[in-house]
Design a protein around this motif. Structure first.
Motif: not given
Length: 178
Positions: A151, A3, A17, A5-7, A154
């Motif tokens: 996205w 997955d 997602s 992650t959106c900032h 990390c």
């Protein structure tokens, strides 16, 4: 599957997602897939035909960062639903950028549903640095009204920076035999 992650400084409008996975890797091709849920207002760049282009990150675009363990150098792949693409080598973080030669063009396909979009890319393995790698998978997602979200596996700072090597976290082994 991972997955993204959106900032937090750039939230999406409707996208819920973004998932990434390497769906195949052999001596000929690296195949990658991004799946976007909540894609109803996704801005998809118009078909432009195959060819290199700069600035693909200014709208919906999918990227991979490949770094050999222990090296400051890395390769950035930019892949657009327009079928435009580019590959760059860097000697260190945002330093020494050069276009990387490719033996043939990547193949990109975008499939759109009412709430889901899938972007598939097949990248010629002979044009990539030798694996194993630490990989950073990313996506710039533009939605109607100019809303852009960033996205990644990390994020390392207050602003989105896909070149941050602390974001190259997915381990990718050498390819299997073709």
């Amino acid at each position: 599957m991972a997955d993204l992650t959106c900032h937090p400084a750039h939230p999406p409008a409707q996208v819920r997602s973004v998932e990434f996975r390497i769906i195949g890797f052999d001596a000929n091709w690296l195949r990658a897939r991004w799946k976007i849920m909540g894609s109803g207002k996704l801005v998809v760049p118009s078909f432009a035909g195959k060819g290199r282009a700069d600035g693909l990150w200014q709208t919906t675009c999918f990227e991979l960062f490949l770094q050999q363990p222990g090296s400051p150098a890395y390769t950035e792949l930019n892949l657009s639903p327009s079928e435009r693409w580019n590959v760059y080598d860097f000697s260190a973080r945002r330093e020494g950028m050069t276009e990387r030669p490719m033996p043939r063009e990547p193949e990109c396909t975008m499939r759109l549903g009412t709430d889901m979009a899938i972007f598939d890319a097949a990248i010629p393995a002979m044009g990539l640095p030798a694996a194993p790698w630490l990989c950073g998978a990313t996506a710039v997602i533009e939605e109607e009204g100019g809303v852009k979200s960033y996205w990644a596996l990390c994020h390392g700072g207050e602003a989105p920076d896909f070149h941050d090597p602390t974001c190259f976290v997915e381990e990718v082994a050498a390819p299997s035999a073709a």
